[in-house]
Design an enzyme around this catalytic site. Structure first.
Site, PDB file in Angstrom:
ATOM      1  N   PHE A  85       0.757  -1.248   0.072  1.00  0.00           N
ATOM      2  CA  PHE A  85       0.056   0.042  -0.004  1.00  0.00           C
ATOM      3  C   PHE A  85       0.660   1.254  -0.085  1.00  0.00           C
ATOM      4  O   PHE A  85       0.458   2.317  -0.388  1.00  0.00           O
ATOM      5  CB  PHE A  85      -0.857   0.156   1.222  1.00  0.00           C
ATOM      6  CG  PHE A  85      -0.231   0.483   2.573  1.00  0.00           C
ATOM      7  CD1 PHE A  85      -0.119   1.795   2.689  1.00  0.00           C
ATOM      8  CD2 PHE A  85       0.462  -0.434   3.293  1.00  0.00           C
ATOM      9  CE1 PHE A  85       0.683   2.234   3.936  1.00  0.00           C
ATOM     10  CE2 PHE A  85       1.090  -0.231   4.525  1.00  0.00           C
ATOM     11  CZ  PHE A  85       0.988   1.331   4.700  1.00  0.00           C
ATOM     12  N   LYS A 118      -1.176  -6.993  -9.326  1.00  0.00           N
ATOM     13  CA  LYS A 118      -1.957  -7.262  -8.160  1.00  0.00           C
ATOM     14  C   LYS A 118      -1.666  -5.961  -7.281  1.00  0.00           C
ATOM     15  O   LYS A 118      -0.718  -6.337  -6.218  1.00  0.00           O
ATOM     16  CB  LYS A 118      -2.217  -8.488  -7.315  1.00  0.00           C
ATOM     17  CG  LYS A 118      -3.262  -9.057  -6.988  1.00  0.00           C
ATOM     18  CD  LYS A 118      -3.798  -8.323  -5.563  1.00  0.00           C
ATOM     19  CE  LYS A 118      -3.066  -8.239  -4.349  1.00  0.00           C
ATOM     20  NZ  LYS A 118      -3.536  -7.409  -3.286  1.00  0.00           N
ATOM     21  N   SER A 122       5.393  -6.887   3.149  1.00  0.00           N
ATOM     22  CA  SER A 122       5.793  -7.256   4.492  1.00  0.00           C
ATOM     23  C   SER A 122       6.695  -8.766   4.404  1.00  0.00           C
ATOM     24  O   SER A 122       6.475  -9.411   3.573  1.00  0.00           O
ATOM     25  CB  SER A 122       4.891  -7.356   5.547  1.00  0.00           C
ATOM     26  OG  SER A 122       4.090  -8.362   5.080  1.00  0.00           O
ATOM     27  N   CYS A 174       9.711   1.753   3.094  1.00  0.00           N
ATOM     28  CA  CYS A 174      10.586   0.473   3.453  1.00  0.00           C
ATOM     29  C   CYS A 174      11.926   1.166   3.753  1.00  0.00           C
ATOM     30  O   CYS A 174      12.853   0.362   4.225  1.00  0.00           O
ATOM     31  CB  CYS A 174      10.535  -0.445   2.342  1.00  0.00           C
ATOM     32  SG  CYS A 174      11.241   0.019   0.851  1.00  0.00           S
ATOM     33  N   GLU A 208       9.126  -4.496  12.782  1.00  0.00           N
ATOM     34  CA  GLU A 208       9.161  -3.365  11.996  1.00  0.00           C
ATOM     35  C   GLU A 208       7.702  -2.450  12.395  1.00  0.00           C
ATOM     36  O   GLU A 208       6.776  -3.241  12.121  1.00  0.00           O
ATOM     37  CB  GLU A 208       8.912  -3.741  10.703  1.00  0.00           C
ATOM     38  CG  GLU A 208       8.769  -2.584   9.617  1.00  0.00           C
ATOM     39  CD  GLU A 208       8.358  -2.985   8.031  1.00  0.00           C
ATOM     40  OE1 GLU A 208       7.954  -4.005   7.783  1.00  0.00           O
ATOM     41  OE2 GLU A 208       9.073  -2.482   7.135  1.00  0.00           O
TER      42      GLU A 208
HETATM   43  P1  NAD Z   1       1.642  -6.512   3.048  1.00  0.00           P
HETATM   44  O1  NAD Z   1       2.595  -7.706   3.069  1.00  0.00           O
HETATM   45  O2  NAD Z   1       0.389  -6.724   3.971  1.00  0.00           O
HETATM   46  O3  NAD Z   1       0.726  -6.544   1.469  1.00  0.00           O
HETATM   47  C1  NAD Z   1       1.785  -6.596   0.405  1.00  0.00           C
HETATM   48  C2  NAD Z   1       0.781  -7.351  -0.685  1.00  0.00           C
HETATM   49  O4  NAD Z   1       0.483  -8.534  -0.362  1.00  0.00           O
HETATM   50  C3  NAD Z   1      -0.649  -6.581  -1.094  1.00  0.00           C
HETATM   51  O5  NAD Z   1      -0.820  -6.484  -2.372  1.00  0.00           O
HETATM   52  C4  NAD Z   1      -1.517  -7.534  -0.347  1.00  0.00           C
HETATM   53  O6  NAD Z   1      -2.881  -7.491  -0.728  1.00  0.00           O
HETATM   54  C5  NAD Z   1      -0.854  -8.953  -0.267  1.00  0.00           C
HETATM   55  N1  NAD Z   1      -0.948  -9.703   0.923  1.00  0.00           N
HETATM   56  C6  NAD Z   1      -1.404  -9.370   2.120  1.00  0.00           C
HETATM   57  N2  NAD Z   1      -1.372 -10.340   2.948  1.00  0.00           N
HETATM   58  C7  NAD Z   1      -1.272 -11.519   1.969  1.00  0.00           C
HETATM   59  C8  NAD Z   1      -1.224 -12.889   2.469  1.00  0.00           C
HETATM   60  N3  NAD Z   1      -1.320 -13.291   3.860  1.00  0.00           N
HETATM   61  N4  NAD Z   1      -0.987 -13.888   1.566  1.00  0.00           N
HETATM   62  C9  NAD Z   1      -0.931 -13.329   0.137  1.00  0.00           C
HETATM   63  N5  NAD Z   1      -0.771 -12.110  -0.019  1.00  0.00           N
HETATM   64  C10 NAD Z   1      -1.183 -11.091   1.050  1.00  0.00           C
HETATM   65  O7  NAD Z   1       2.372  -5.182   2.853  1.00  0.00           O
HETATM   66  P2  NAD Z   1       1.633  -3.950   3.122  1.00  0.00           P
HETATM   67  O8  NAD Z   1       1.423  -3.639   4.701  1.00  0.00           O
HETATM   68  O9  NAD Z   1       0.797  -3.364   2.109  1.00  0.00           O
HETATM   69  O10 NAD Z   1       3.135  -2.876   2.709  1.00  0.00           O
HETATM   70  C11 NAD Z   1       3.969  -2.606   3.927  1.00  0.00           C
HETATM   71  C12 NAD Z   1       5.054  -3.435   3.844  1.00  0.00           C
HETATM   72  O11 NAD Z   1       5.691  -3.619   2.801  1.00  0.00           O
HETATM   73  C13 NAD Z   1       6.208  -3.005   4.919  1.00  0.00           C
HETATM   74  O12 NAD Z   1       6.572  -4.231   5.717  1.00  0.00           O
HETATM   75  C14 NAD Z   1       7.238  -2.476   3.998  1.00  0.00           C
HETATM   76  O13 NAD Z   1       8.627  -2.455   4.677  1.00  0.00           O
HETATM   77  C15 NAD Z   1       7.215  -3.434   3.078  1.00  0.00           C
HETATM   78  N6  NAD Z   1       7.565  -2.836   1.638  1.00  0.00           N
HETATM   79  C16 NAD Z   1       8.985  -3.207   1.236  1.00  0.00           C
HETATM   80  C17 NAD Z   1       9.288  -2.670   0.448  1.00  0.00           C
HETATM   81  C18 NAD Z   1      11.071  -3.026  -0.362  1.00  0.00           C
HETATM   82  O14 NAD Z   1      11.364  -2.421  -1.122  1.00  0.00           O
HETATM   83  N7  NAD Z   1      11.518  -4.095   0.271  1.00  0.00           N
HETATM   84  C19 NAD Z   1       9.291  -1.480  -0.277  1.00  0.00           C
HETATM   85  C20 NAD Z   1       7.806  -0.956   0.194  1.00  0.00           C
HETATM   86  C21 NAD Z   1       7.123  -1.561   1.176  1.00  0.00           C
END
Ligand code: NAD
Length: 493
Positions: free
Chosen positions: A152, A176, A229, A284, A385
């Site tokens: 997000f 997605k 995440s 991130c 985090e």
């Molecule tokens: P998230 O892991 O909750 O969601 C990421 C994606 O996965 C979304 O599209 C979501 O719909 C999907 N998703 C969520 N739960 C799932 C599950 N159980 N099974 C399959 N798919 C699932 O992450 P978020 O809250 O949207 O974003 C924040 C996180 O992203 C933070 O941990 C941040 O550090 C990380 N992030 C990392 C980077 C990087 O480059 N390393 C960049 C941006 C964000």
């Protein structure tokens, strides 16, 4: 109320109640109001998107480099003209301030510009006469249907890290996005269609884990790019790899900023405040821990306090705001719990943002700035985090102890050092166990022509995002060995 549907084969798709998908709410973080309903895809929508991408692949993979380049150049121009609109969509659903959202669009555009140079990136290698009349050519070819799953916090940029490079390489794509902030990705797809990207080359399925798992299991998907995440990154990596897919899965972070006593402490404090509280800490690459060495601790804390108190918090569409709200109420409450827990676990709560609110917008997901000093490395606030406007300060006696702290973290996204000592900086850049390192730079996000990615629990898979590594990830190698008889020898019999 606005609705956001899927985007398949060049047009809006589905989102009809009663189909396999349902609708999910999208909230404006500044008001707490549900403004939009987003279609939540299931196996049917995933099937339709992958089928559209598979159909489009045959024509797209054989399109000329000149044709793809021309389309990407047009895309770049359309995006450039619509920066403000994209930024407004980001702010309305993610909450970050408009200037920050414009920065996000600019970083995404950088990758589209990189993709415009795909001809140079896709050049192969040739060796002539490796044996009598034998030549060897190495080429790279696309994979097929590629999937991108994004978080997000960068509703436009992270998709733009992925699909411009993937389609430039000749793949077709199913995106997605996060269902918390789905609208920017739709404008990106519409503009791609306007630029001439053929129907089916770029598709979008909205939804949650149901859609993600259907994509991960789909036999016609060749590769998966994921950013989110750490627990979900690990799941995506394992599940997609189990069916033989190529996977890159970037996870969460806990980025440390090491400050030596000889640093320019005013500049370091300024950098810490910008990097910790910008975008309400929902980056991130945010700095979430300052490791202050020796006298730097007592010098840094008041400097950070003085600057942090001046940060103006308010709705992202107010030009005076420098920090916006958190994405959801539940996330805001989780962040607040970490501040409460840190106090209970022995940290000094120097600034406490839990009671902050904005007059007239009391239902917004507001959280003020929190600064925690003398945080123990065994506390939850240090280990997890938090992904909010909370900065931890950890005290270290020496450079060596500080590096041990940085490297003991299971995360390995980025780290930075602030010092005037070139020798210490040089040592740190070699010793830090993170994929990205800053020297007097708090958030060392690589430019587009380098690649982005962390180490350890911050990234699974061995290819990073964008840059040359994206070309490797989105293509597979082929080596052709050929022997052609010499016409003179043939004529001579
Ligand atoms: P998230 O892991 O909750 O969601 C990421 C994606 O996965 C979304 O599209 C979501 O719909 C999907 N998703 C969520 N739960 C799932 C599950 N159980 N099974 C399959 N798919 C699932 O992450 P978020 O809250 O949207 O974003 C924040 C996180 O992203 C933070 O941990 C941040 O550090 C990380 N992030 C990392 C980077 C990087 O480059 N390393 C960049 C941006 C964000």
């Amino acid at each position: 109320m606005k609705t956001v549907t899927h985007w398949i084969a060049g047009k809006p798709f589905g989102g009809t109640p009663g189909a396999s998908g349902t609708w999910g709410p999208v909230t404006d973080p500044a008001t707490g109001e549900v403004t939009t309903q987003v279609a939540m895809g299931g196996a049917d929508e995933v099937g339709a998107a992958v089928a559209a991408a598979k159909d489009a692949y045959a024509g797209w993979r054989t399109s000329s480099i000149a044709q793809r380049t021309a389309i990407l150049f047009r895309y770049r121009e359309l995006l450039d003209a619509r920066r403000d609109d994209l930024a407004a969509l980001i702010t309305a659903e993610q909450g970050k301030v408009h200037a920050d959202a414009l920065g996000e669009v600019a970083r995404g555009l950088e990758i589209v510009e990189l993709a415009c140079g795909l001809g140079a990136a896709l050049k192969g290698e040739t060796s002539t006469e490796v044996s009598r009349l034998v030549d060897v050519v190495s080429i790279r070819q696309p994979l097929g249907v590629v999937v991108g799953i994004s978080p997000f916090n960068f509703p436009a940029m992270i998709g733009m890290w992925m699909f411009p490079m993937a389609i430039a390489c000749g793949n077709t794509f199913v995106h997605k996005p996060s269902s918390k902030a789905p609208s920017a990705s739709m404008l990106l797809a519409q503009l791609a269609a306007e630029a001439g990207v053929p129907d089916g080359v770029l598709n979008i399925v909205h939804g949650d884990e149901v859609a993600v798992n259907a994509l991960l299991d789909h036999p016609d998907v060749a590769a998966v790019s994921f950013v989110g995440s750490t627990p979900v990154a690990r799941h995506v990596y394992r599940r997609a790899a189990a069916t033989g897919k190529r996977v890159q899965a970037l996870g969460g972070a806990k980025n440390h900023m090491l400050v030596l006593p000889d640093a320019d402490l005013d500049a370091a404090a300024e950098a810490a405040v910008t990097a910790a509280y910008g975008s309400a800490g929902q980056r991130c690459m945010a700095v979430s821990v300052v490791v202050a060495v020796g006298a730097a601790g007592d010098a840094m804390v008041p400097r950070i306090v003085e600057r942090a108190r001046r940060v103006r918090i308010g709705p992202g569409d107010d030009p005076a705001s420098e920090m916006g709200p958190l994405v959801t109420k539940a996330h805001r409450d989780d962040v607040a719990d970490y501040v409460a827990g840190a106090a209970a676990q022995g940290a000094d709560v120097v600034l406490d943002g839990r009671d902050f609110t904005v007059e007239g917008l009391e239902n917004g997901h507001w959280m003020g700035i929190s600064l925690l000093d003398r945080v123990g490395t065994d506390s939850d606030a240090y280990r997890d985090e938090i992904f909010g406007p909370v900065l931890c300060v950890v005290r270290a006696e020496s450079y060596a102890e500080a590096v041990r702290i940085v490297n003991a973290s299971p995360f390995g996204n980025a780290s930075s050092i602030f010092t005037r000592d070139g020798g210490a900086a040089r040592r740190f850049q070699l010793e830090a166990e993170t994929g990205m390192v800053g020297v007097n730079v708090p958030m060392p996000v690589p430019v587009g022509y380098h690649s982005f990615g962390g180490w350890k629990d911050s990234a699974f898979g061995d290819h990073r995002m964008y840059g040359a590594e994206a070309v490797h990830f989105y293509t597979r190698g082929k080596v052709i060995t050929s022997r052609w008889p010499d016409p003179a020898e043939v004529a001579a019999g």
